[in-house]
Design a protein around this motif. Structure first.
Motif, PDB file in Angstrom:
ATOM      1  N   PRO A 762     -26.218 -36.562 -30.071  1.00  0.00           N
ATOM      2  CA  PRO A 762     -25.952 -35.122 -30.170  1.00  0.00           C
ATOM      3  C   PRO A 762     -27.129 -34.375 -30.803  1.00  0.00           C
ATOM      4  O   PRO A 762     -27.934 -34.927 -31.550  1.00  0.00           O
ATOM      5  CB  PRO A 762     -24.707 -35.065 -31.064  1.00  0.00           C
ATOM      6  CG  PRO A 762     -24.842 -36.267 -31.941  1.00  0.00           C
ATOM      7  CD  PRO A 762     -25.458 -37.340 -31.078  1.00  0.00           C
ATOM      8  N   ASP A 763     -27.174 -33.062 -30.537  1.00  0.00           N
ATOM      9  CA  ASP A 763     -28.136 -32.176 -31.211  1.00  0.00           C
ATOM     10  C   ASP A 763     -27.604 -31.711 -32.563  1.00  0.00           C
ATOM     11  O   ASP A 763     -28.380 -31.374 -33.466  1.00  0.00           O
ATOM     12  CB  ASP A 763     -28.427 -30.950 -30.339  1.00  0.00           C
ATOM     13  CG  ASP A 763     -29.042 -31.352 -29.006  1.00  0.00           C
ATOM     14  OD1 ASP A 763     -30.050 -32.069 -29.012  1.00  0.00           O
ATOM     15  OD2 ASP A 763     -28.495 -30.938 -27.970  1.00  0.00           O
ATOM     16  N   LEU A 764     -26.276 -31.685 -32.724  1.00  0.00           N
ATOM     17  CA  LEU A 764     -25.658 -31.196 -33.964  1.00  0.00           C
ATOM     18  C   LEU A 764     -24.326 -31.902 -34.140  1.00  0.00           C
ATOM     19  O   LEU A 764     -23.610 -32.153 -33.169  1.00  0.00           O
ATOM     20  CB  LEU A 764     -25.478 -29.676 -33.890  1.00  0.00           C
ATOM     21  CG  LEU A 764     -24.909 -28.965 -35.113  1.00  0.00           C
ATOM     22  CD1 LEU A 764     -25.610 -27.617 -35.306  1.00  0.00           C
ATOM     23  CD2 LEU A 764     -23.404 -28.714 -34.953  1.00  0.00           C
ATOM     24  N   ILE A 765     -23.985 -32.206 -35.404  1.00  0.00           N
ATOM     25  CA  ILE A 765     -22.730 -32.883 -35.732  1.00  0.00           C
ATOM     26  C   ILE A 765     -21.976 -32.037 -36.729  1.00  0.00           C
ATOM     27  O   ILE A 765     -22.521 -31.627 -37.753  1.00  0.00           O
ATOM     28  CB  ILE A 765     -22.979 -34.288 -36.318  1.00  0.00           C
ATOM     29  CG1 ILE A 765     -23.745 -35.162 -35.316  1.00  0.00           C
ATOM     30  CG2 ILE A 765     -21.665 -34.947 -36.728  1.00  0.00           C
ATOM     31  CD1 ILE A 765     -24.145 -36.514 -35.874  1.00  0.00           C
ATOM     32  N   ILE A 766     -20.694 -31.740 -36.420  1.00  0.00           N
ATOM     33  CA  ILE A 766     -19.795 -31.058 -37.360  1.00  0.00           C
ATOM     34  C   ILE A 766     -18.786 -32.097 -37.834  1.00  0.00           C
ATOM     35  O   ILE A 766     -18.027 -32.654 -37.018  1.00  0.00           O
ATOM     36  CB  ILE A 766     -19.075 -29.873 -36.698  1.00  0.00           C
ATOM     37  CG1 ILE A 766     -20.100 -28.869 -36.139  1.00  0.00           C
ATOM     38  CG2 ILE A 766     -18.144 -29.182 -37.685  1.00  0.00           C
ATOM     39  CD1 ILE A 766     -19.464 -27.699 -35.393  1.00  0.00           C
ATOM     40  N   THR A 767     -18.783 -32.364 -39.156  1.00  0.00           N
ATOM     41  CA  THR A 767     -17.939 -33.451 -39.666  1.00  0.00           C
ATOM     42  C   THR A 767     -17.086 -32.996 -40.824  1.00  0.00           C
ATOM     43  O   THR A 767     -17.508 -32.177 -41.656  1.00  0.00           O
ATOM     44  CB  THR A 767     -18.809 -34.635 -40.119  1.00  0.00           C
ATOM     45  OG1 THR A 767     -17.959 -35.655 -40.657  1.00  0.00           O
ATOM     46  CG2 THR A 767     -19.819 -34.233 -41.190  1.00  0.00           C
ATOM     47  N   ASP A 768     -15.836 -33.517 -40.844  1.00  0.00           N
ATOM     48  CA  ASP A 768     -14.973 -33.364 -42.021  1.00  0.00           C
ATOM     49  C   ASP A 768     -15.490 -34.313 -43.101  1.00  0.00           C
ATOM     50  O   ASP A 768     -16.243 -35.258 -42.824  1.00  0.00           O
ATOM     51  CB  ASP A 768     -13.536 -33.704 -41.633  1.00  0.00           C
ATOM     52  CG  ASP A 768     -12.544 -33.305 -42.719  1.00  0.00           C
ATOM     53  OD1 ASP A 768     -12.948 -32.558 -43.633  1.00  0.00           O
ATOM     54  OD2 ASP A 768     -11.390 -33.749 -42.662  1.00  0.00           O
ATOM     55  N   LEU A 769     -15.087 -34.073 -44.367  1.00  0.00           N
ATOM     56  CA  LEU A 769     -15.563 -34.917 -45.461  1.00  0.00           C
ATOM     57  C   LEU A 769     -14.532 -35.974 -45.854  1.00  0.00           C
ATOM     58  O   LEU A 769     -14.894 -37.101 -46.198  1.00  0.00           O
ATOM     59  CB  LEU A 769     -15.925 -34.055 -46.679  1.00  0.00           C
ATOM     60  CG  LEU A 769     -17.093 -33.091 -46.477  1.00  0.00           C
ATOM     61  CD1 LEU A 769     -17.330 -32.264 -47.728  1.00  0.00           C
ATOM     62  CD2 LEU A 769     -18.361 -33.857 -46.108  1.00  0.00           C
ATOM     63  N   VAL A 770     -13.233 -35.619 -45.824  1.00  0.00           N
ATOM     64  CA  VAL A 770     -12.175 -36.554 -46.237  1.00  0.00           C
ATOM     65  C   VAL A 770     -11.504 -37.098 -44.975  1.00  0.00           C
ATOM     66  O   VAL A 770     -10.775 -36.385 -44.282  1.00  0.00           O
ATOM     67  CB  VAL A 770     -11.148 -35.853 -47.151  1.00  0.00           C
ATOM     68  CG1 VAL A 770     -10.071 -36.842 -47.581  1.00  0.00           C
ATOM     69  CG2 VAL A 770     -11.847 -35.254 -48.359  1.00  0.00           C
ATOM     70  N   MET A 771     -11.768 -38.397 -44.681  1.00  0.00           N
ATOM     71  CA  MET A 771     -11.224 -39.045 -43.485  1.00  0.00           C
ATOM     72  C   MET A 771     -10.917 -40.504 -43.807  1.00  0.00           C
ATOM     73  O   MET A 771     -11.527 -41.098 -44.728  1.00  0.00           O
ATOM     74  CB  MET A 771     -12.241 -38.981 -42.331  1.00  0.00           C
ATOM     75  CG  MET A 771     -12.571 -37.572 -41.836  1.00  0.00           C
ATOM     76  SD  MET A 771     -13.757 -37.575 -40.478  1.00  0.00           S
ATOM     77  CE  MET A 771     -15.229 -38.162 -41.320  1.00  0.00           C
ATOM     78  N   PRO A 772      -9.979 -41.126 -43.076  1.00  0.00           N
ATOM     79  CA  PRO A 772      -9.718 -42.558 -43.286  1.00  0.00           C
ATOM     80  C   PRO A 772     -10.861 -43.416 -42.724  1.00  0.00           C
ATOM     81  O   PRO A 772     -11.755 -42.919 -42.055  1.00  0.00           O
ATOM     82  CB  PRO A 772      -8.411 -42.778 -42.527  1.00  0.00           C
ATOM     83  CG  PRO A 772      -8.402 -41.715 -41.464  1.00  0.00           C
ATOM     84  CD  PRO A 772      -9.099 -40.531 -42.063  1.00  0.00           C
ATOM     85  N   VAL A 773     -10.821 -44.707 -43.019  1.00  0.00           N
ATOM     86  CA  VAL A 773     -11.779 -45.723 -42.575  1.00  0.00           C
ATOM     87  C   VAL A 773     -13.148 -45.472 -43.204  1.00  0.00           C
ATOM     88  O   VAL A 773     -13.634 -46.228 -44.030  1.00  0.00           O
ATOM     89  CB  VAL A 773     -11.897 -45.790 -41.040  1.00  0.00           C
ATOM     90  CG1 VAL A 773     -12.828 -46.935 -40.621  1.00  0.00           C
ATOM     91  CG2 VAL A 773     -10.527 -45.960 -40.405  1.00  0.00           C
ATOM     92  N   MET A 774     -13.812 -44.380 -42.814  1.00  0.00           N
ATOM     93  CA  MET A 774     -15.097 -43.985 -43.414  1.00  0.00           C
ATOM     94  C   MET A 774     -15.121 -42.459 -43.515  1.00  0.00           C
ATOM     95  O   MET A 774     -14.868 -41.768 -42.530  1.00  0.00           O
ATOM     96  CB  MET A 774     -16.277 -44.466 -42.568  1.00  0.00           C
ATOM     97  CG  MET A 774     -17.654 -44.084 -43.150  1.00  0.00           C
ATOM     98  SD  MET A 774     -19.027 -44.503 -42.071  1.00  0.00           S
ATOM     99  CE  MET A 774     -18.943 -46.293 -42.102  1.00  0.00           C
ATOM    100  N   ASP A 775     -15.414 -41.950 -44.747  1.00  0.00           N
ATOM    101  CA  ASP A 775     -15.415 -40.491 -44.941  1.00  0.00           C
ATOM    102  C   ASP A 775     -16.731 -39.890 -44.450  1.00  0.00           C
ATOM    103  O   ASP A 775     -17.675 -40.595 -44.069  1.00  0.00           O
ATOM    104  CB  ASP A 775     -15.155 -40.125 -46.400  1.00  0.00           C
ATOM    105  CG  ASP A 775     -16.192 -40.708 -47.344  1.00  0.00           C
ATOM    106  OD1 ASP A 775     -17.313 -41.010 -46.907  1.00  0.00           O
ATOM    107  OD2 ASP A 775     -15.870 -40.875 -48.545  1.00  0.00           O
ATOM    108  N   GLY A 776     -16.779 -38.561 -44.494  1.00  0.00           N
ATOM    109  CA  GLY A 776     -17.955 -37.848 -43.996  1.00  0.00           C
ATOM    110  C   GLY A 776     -19.192 -38.046 -44.857  1.00  0.00           C
ATOM    111  O   GLY A 776     -20.324 -37.988 -44.357  1.00  0.00           O
TER     112      GLY A 776
END
Length: 932
Positions: A762-776
């Motif tokens: 991707p050219d840009l990534i929008i990610t949440d910070l609090v997530m299961p398995v692996m956080d942002g």
């Protein structure tokens, strides 16, 4: 024992004066002061007497000098008058034979012993004279036919008969001598300048008088000379103290005579010419120093016009001076100076002073010895008392003192012993009380520690609860408000559907405001609220707030009037978010509690200055007045408390009661204060003054374009990866971005995000910070450690309210942080900046400008609210309006907008007239303000 230790420490730290010193020093000082004062008065009176004596002496000496000069200097003029009369009466003048005149002058010389020389010079070079030389011998001079008109000098005996030829001077011509020329020109008796004798090395002064025959024809000049050395001899004969001096000078500063052996002239370096001596070049220090002082005092000698008595310091010694002008009315203008050293009269006074000092020293020694003996007798028993008191202070309470000899000290010792006994009893009781008190303090301290732990635990639990609740509420709100924004931009919705969608958006926004208020009041209570300053366009910021509030006022069918009172700064540095929060809260309350009438919002600059960093400050006053329900005095005292509201139950139900409490705290952090005036049933006035830092750069107003008219973008970067564990969040972003032409890939946690990033690139990534398995956070760190994605653009998006989450996201490698719920316009602005793309609009490119201008068109603008441009800026506009050139009028209006943002209301008023083709109103409006 703690109290005793503190007393010892206090006693050591304070400055102490020995009793012996207290007893001896005052006694010695009395003796010393008495003797010293007596000596000082004696010295002072002596100096006063010296001043009086020297003044009298100087005055007396000056009087004698004046008398002598008047007598001495009057003789030459008397001799000249007698000579002129004799020459006329007895016919002594014969140009070919001057022997008769020469004999007459010899006879006159004998009659006037103070005269040094008498002479006559004629128009045919004839000359006759008789006089004394410096050695006392008499010579006669003659120039006539018998000498072939050569100047001849001859020695004579006591009868005036020639004895031997001395010398001849072929070049001597009386007609060119100064004394001859001056008298001929003046035509009356006068003094001539001091000169060097032609036949001998000495100075003289001559009085000359022209002679005319019976027909009035000029025949020559008669002159009588004086040796200046005779004046000096007289001055030397005067007794002026022990070493006083007197001297006479011309106004030019040249010495005439002095009371010293120094001659008033000196030979030139080649020894052939005599030069006059200036007083300031004198070899006598007293004369030289006095002359220099007079020049320093008066600037030059010509400024001394009256008798002056002065004093000055020369080589550390005081000198008394008296200077007096001497003028005789025939051209003489001299200064007579008398100088008397103070030291001539101070010898006896100084001797008395030395005796006084010696007596003072002896009295001091004697008084010291007597004082020491007396102090020993008094202080010995006191020292024993002092020793016993120090022992008691150190804890040795079993002390007893015996004193004999002095009744008062014996009584003091008895009292001291009684005090020691009482202290022993008191300390015993105190130790028992201290022990009990320490036990109670330990118990209370333990209770306070437990209470603090419980309070900290409760506060931590409250903060964690509020943060978790905020996160849980913001997460669904992100979907609600996100889809509301998407549906608002859908052109296929009906008006009824748009109203319903707007209600959803308003309800969601209201719920978000309530959440933010609760979090803000929690931050305030924990003292964790902070301000974040940035530069922003101030007039456009205010217009945004006004437009938001104006819509609310229109919904309640009340008026809303916004007035800019004077020139506002283009840009300021402040916390834009918090300032907007304060103004919206105050304006919202004014609108909420007003059912009829309206709200007036005034903004103006009331002062300028500088802060400690030399930054330019502007003081802005915000004034909000409404015609609402008002408040009673008892309500005013509580309106800034949390969860306090005024008004009826319906109005109270519209808020949490936290707005004013938060606004007051924000304003206090900005250095201001909210002031309130209110009358129940009539309305309220809220005002606040804030000092805002001016920004040196010009800030363009933010474009008000929204995504309503977006159809796509220009640019090559179009691949975006969405990483979020909530499907509704990913779906909201996909529905916003895909219609614009972006390629979207989704992942539900950090691990899947890493895999999809490797596949999708991707050219840009929008990610949440609090997530299961692996956080942002972890996913961002791994991406930055990867060589392939170390430069990819990372945008963090979270419902967290903690500042450290924002900070941690930047430390993990994220380029930007977006708070949930996400505002679509804010998202699009971030994409534009980081992907370096240009949006493609369905509407014309200048729609944003028209919408921004619309903010001011709908503000019920009155002429009193307008900021009027300078008259020089209106000339072109007036000329275009006068000839009806609408195109140029619109160009001038656009130019005024660009010059200053405060001209926007004025420019929009012009555009309203032009668009409606109201040419007469347009011309009258511009002419009115041009003539002001």
């Amino acid at each position: 024992m703690t109290l005793i230790a503190r007393e010892n420490e206090l006693a050591k730290s304070s400055q102490k004066i020995p009793l012996r010193l207290v007893l001896v020093v005052p006694f010695v000082l009395q003796i010393f002061v008495a003797v010293g004062l007596t000596g000082w008065l004696s010295l002072r009176n002596g100096k006063t007497a010296v001043n009086n004596v020297t003044s009298q002496l100087r005055t007396e000496v000056l009087a004698r000098i004046n008398q002598q000069l008047n007598t001495y200097l009057e003789t030459p003029h008397l001799v000249n008058a007698i000579s002129v009369e004799a020459i006329r009466r007895f016919g002594l003048w014969n140009p070919d034979n001057m022997s008769s005149m020469r004999s007459y002058f010899f006879w006159q010389l004998k009659q006037f012993p103070t005269v040094s020389y008498i002479s006559f010079g004629g128009e045919r070079k004839e000359y006759a004279g008789a006089g004394y030389k410096d050695d006392g011998s008499v010579v006669i001079e003659i120039t006539d036919k018998s000498t072939n008109f050569l100047n001849t000098i001859v020695s004579v005996d006591k009868e005036g008969n020639p004895t031997q030829l001395k010398e001849t001077h072929p070049e001597y011509d009386p007609r060119i001598r100064p004394w001859y020329k001056a008298a001929k020109v003046a035509g009356k008796p006068q003094w001539n300048k001091i000169y060097q004798y032609y036949i001998q090395p000495s100075l003289g002064i001559s009085a000359s008088q022209p002679i005319y025959d019976k027909k009035g024809t000029f025949i020559g000049v008669v002159s009588t000379d004086l040796f200046l050395s005779q004046i000096g001899e007289f001055l030397q004969s005067l007794k002026i103290g022990r070493s006083g001096k007197t001297f006479i000078i011309e106004r030019s500063g040249l010495l005439v005579a002095s009371s010293t052996a120094e001659k008033p002239f000196f030979n030139s370096k080649d020894g052939k010419k005599i030069q006059r001596l200036k007083a300031i070049k004198s070899g006598v220090p007293l004369i030289k120093g006095t002359a220099q002082h007079l020049i320093e005092r008066f600037g030059n000698f010509t400024e001394i016009s009256s008798n002056q008595q002065l004093d000055f310091i020369l080589n550390g010694q005081r000198e008394f001076v008296q200077v007096s002008p001497f003028q005789d009315g025939r051209g003489l203008d001299w200064l007579i100076v008398v100088v008397v050293p103070e030291a001539d009269f101070m010898e006896q006074i100084n001797a008395n002073t030395r005796s006084t000092i010696l007596l003072c020293v002896l009295a001091l020694v004697l008084a010291t010895l007597l004082g020491i003996l007396a102090s020993r007798w008094i202080t010995h028993p006191i020292f024993r008392l002092s020793k016993a008191s120090r022992a008691i202070a150190s804890g040795q309470l079993d002390q007893k003192v015996e004193v004999n000899g002095i009744d008062e000290l014996a009584i003091l010792a008895q009292s001291f012993n009684q005090m020691a006994q009482q202290l022993r009893e008191s300390f015993a009781a105190l130790e028992k009380t201290n022990s009990e008190l320490e036990n109670r303090v330990e118990e209370r301290t333990s209770e306070l520690k437990e209470a603090k732990i419980a309070a900290d635990t409760a506060n931590h639990a409250k903060s964690e609860f509020l943060a978790n609740m905020s996160h849980e509420l913001r997460t669904p709100l992100n979907g609600i408000l996100g889809y509301a924004q998407i549906m608002e931009r859908d052109k296929t919705t009906t008006p009824k559907q748009k109203d319903a969608i707007q209600i959803i958006h308003q309800c969601g926004s209201h719920l978000l405001t309530l959440i933010n208020d609760v979090l803000d009041i929690s931050k305030i209570e924990a003292s964790k609220m902070e301000l974040y300053s940035s530069a922003f366009n101030f007039p456009f910021f205010l217009m945004g707030v006004v437009e938001m509030c104006r819509i609310r006022a229109e919904q309640k069918e009340i008026t809303f009037n916004y007035q800019v009172l004077n020139q506002l700064p283009n840009a300021v540095n402040a916390d834009e978010k918090r300032l907007r929060q304060v103004l919206i809260n105050l304006l919202g309350n004014a609108i909420k509690f007003t059912e009829k009438g309206g709200v007036i919002f005034n903004v103006g600059v009331i002062g300028n200055g500088e802060d400690s960093d030399q930054s330019s400050l502007t003081k802005v006053r915000f004034h909000i007045q409404d015609t609402g329900v008002g408040m009673a005095p008892e309500q005013l005292e509580k309106i800034f408390l949390p969860f306090e509201q005024v008004g009826n139950s319906q109005q109270k139900a519209e808020g949490t009661g936290l707005g004013l409490a938060i606004a007051q705290k924000i304003v206090e952090m900005m250095g201001g204060e909210i002031k309130v005036e209110s009358i129940l049933g009539q309305g309220s006035i809220f005002s606040l003054d804030l000092e805002l830092t001016k920004s040196s750069e010009y800030i363009e107003p933010n474009s008000s374009n929204t995504s309503v008219s977006l159809t796509g973008f220009k640019g090559n970067k179009n691949k975006i990866l969405l990483v979020d564990d909530r499907l509704e969040n990913r779906s909201f972003l996909r529905n916003i971005l895909e219609p614009l032409g972006f390629q979207i890939m989704e992942a539900c946690n950090g691990t899947e995000g890493l895999t999809k990033a490797a596949e999708f690139n991707p050219d840009l990534i929008i990610t949440d910070l609090v997530m299961p398995v692996m956080d942002g956070f972890e996913m961002s760190r791994r991406l930055r450690q990867s060589s392939e994605f170390k430069d990819v653009i990372l945008i963090a998006s979270s419902a967290s309210v903690f500042n450290f989450d924002r900070q941690n996201s930047h430390e993990a490698g994220c380029n930007e942080f977006l708070s949930k719920p996400i505002e679509v316009d804010e998202l699009l602005e971030v994409l534009k900046n980081y992907l370096q793309i240009e949006w493609i609009y369905e509407q014309p490119a200048d729609l944003g400008n028209e919408q921004r201008e619309g903010l001011t068109n709908v503000l019920n603008v009155q002429s009193g609210e307008l900021v009027i441009p300078r008259s020089t800026e209106l000339v072109a506009l007036f000329n275009a309006a006068r000839i009806g050139d609408i195109e140029v009028v619109e160009q001038e209006a656009d130019r005024l907008k660009q010059i200053d943002g405060n001209y926007l209301p004025f420019a929009n008023k012009i555009l309203q007239f032009s668009k409606n083709f109201e040419e007469k109103k347009l011309l009258a409006f511009v002419k009115k303000h041009l003539e002001e």
